[in-house]
Write a protein that holds these residues in place. Sequence first.
Motif, PDB file in Angstrom:
ATOM      1  N   PRO A   1      24.853  59.254  33.404  1.00 32.61           N
ATOM      2  CA  PRO A   1      25.951  58.577  34.078  1.00 32.61           C
ATOM      3  C   PRO A   1      27.006  58.114  33.096  1.00 32.61           C
ATOM      4  CG  PRO A   1      24.098  57.126  33.855  1.00 32.61           C
ATOM      5  CD  PRO A   1      23.641  58.465  33.352  1.00 32.61           C
ATOM      6  N   PHE A   2      28.236  58.210  33.540  1.00 33.78           N
ATOM      7  CA  PHE A   2      29.387  57.727  32.791  1.00 33.78           C
ATOM      8  C   PHE A   2      29.289  57.999  31.302  1.00 33.78           C
ATOM      9  CE2 PHE A   2      27.400  53.842  31.193  1.00 33.78           C
ATOM     10  CZ  PHE A   2      26.398  53.649  32.097  1.00 33.78           C
TER      11      PHE A   2
ATOM     12  N   CYS B   1      30.236  49.237  38.856  1.00 39.49           N
ATOM     13  CA  CYS B   1      31.189  50.182  39.430  1.00 39.49           C
ATOM     14  C   CYS B   1      30.797  50.454  40.880  1.00 39.49           C
ATOM     15  CB  CYS B   1      31.237  51.477  38.628  1.00 39.49           C
ATOM     16  SG  CYS B   1      29.670  52.341  38.540  1.00 39.49           S
ATOM     17  N   GLU B   2      31.732  51.034  41.610  1.00 36.94           N
ATOM     18  CA  GLU B   2      31.486  51.342  43.018  1.00 36.94           C
ATOM     19  C   GLU B   2      30.735  52.655  43.200  1.00 36.94           C
ATOM     20  OE1 GLU B   2      35.015  51.108  45.339  1.00 36.94           O
ATOM     21  OE2 GLU B   2      35.527  49.126  44.606  1.00 36.94           O
ATOM     22  N   GLU B   3      30.800  53.523  42.202  1.00 34.79           N
ATOM     23  CA  GLU B   3      30.105  54.801  42.308  1.00 34.79           C
ATOM     24  C   GLU B   3      28.597  54.590  42.234  1.00 34.79           C
ATOM     25  OE1 GLU B   3      32.475  54.318  39.934  1.00 34.79           O
ATOM     26  OE2 GLU B   3      34.126  55.386  40.896  1.00 34.79           O
ATOM     27  N   LYS B   4      27.881  55.486  42.873  1.00 36.76           N
ATOM     28  CA  LYS B   4      26.423  55.426  42.841  1.00 36.76           C
ATOM     29  C   LYS B   4      25.943  56.150  41.589  1.00 36.76           C
ATOM     30  CE  LYS B   4      22.332  56.187  45.536  1.00 36.76           C
ATOM     31  NZ  LYS B   4      21.783  56.406  46.849  1.00 36.76           N
ATOM     32  N   ILE B   5      25.271  55.421  40.733  1.00 39.38           N
ATOM     33  CA  ILE B   5      24.770  55.979  39.474  1.00 39.38           C
ATOM     34  C   ILE B   5      23.320  56.378  39.684  1.00 39.38           C
ATOM     35  CG2 ILE B   5      24.317  55.474  37.056  1.00 39.38           C
ATOM     36  CD1 ILE B   5      26.592  53.481  37.156  1.00 39.38           C
ATOM     37  N   TRP B   6      22.976  57.588  39.286  1.00 46.39           N
ATOM     38  CA  TRP B   6      21.634  58.093  39.557  1.00 46.39           C
ATOM     39  C   TRP B   6      20.581  57.323  38.775  1.00 46.39           C
ATOM     40  CZ3 TRP B   6      18.358  60.027  35.924  1.00 46.39           C
ATOM     41  CH2 TRP B   6      18.912  60.402  34.703  1.00 46.39           C
TER      42      TRP B   6
ATOM     43  N   SER C   1      19.355  54.711  41.012  1.00 42.58           N
ATOM     44  CA  SER C   1      18.472  55.306  42.025  1.00 42.58           C
ATOM     45  C   SER C   1      17.089  55.575  41.454  1.00 42.58           C
ATOM     46  CB  SER C   1      19.084  56.603  42.558  1.00 42.58           C
ATOM     47  OG  SER C   1      20.337  56.359  43.120  1.00 42.58           O
TER      48      SER C   1
END
Length: 146
Positions: free
Chosen positions: A2-3, A128-133, A136
């Motif tokens: 991620p990122f 952040c608003e994005e879903k980071i794996w 999860s």
Amino acid sequence: MPFDTLGCQFLFGDTLPRSTVYNLVDVTDGPQGVIFPPYTRTYSEYVTAKDKTTSTSDGVVFGLQIYWNRSRRQYIDLVIWPTILFVYISFGQFFYSATSGERVAFSINALLIIVAQNIISSSLLPFCEEKIWLNSLTTSCQVFVL
């Protein structure tokens, strides 16, 4: 991961159209307008992505786009491997008899370890608003231990 690549764009210029042309460095073997020193840095979380970093000039605005790559190994060593290891260790509860109190204590300890790992990994991840794996992964491991 991620990122793993972060970017920043700087715009310099004037709102009035002028015939100003900014003097950009012309490097034939690298990005135009950007020169990187020949030394390497160690022990840093970010490394400049030299192949993506560019600069532009259209006469009115001078733009500079800088990109950084984050250290992937940090997330693998501090988040992914410990989470998987703790979930694997949580299978130890099945070696105790179903009626023993040690089985319940072991399960609760394993769950507390996963929750603590979740807290530590959340301090390493950005808001952040994005879903980071990675979120999860840690959440699903926590539910799996339950």
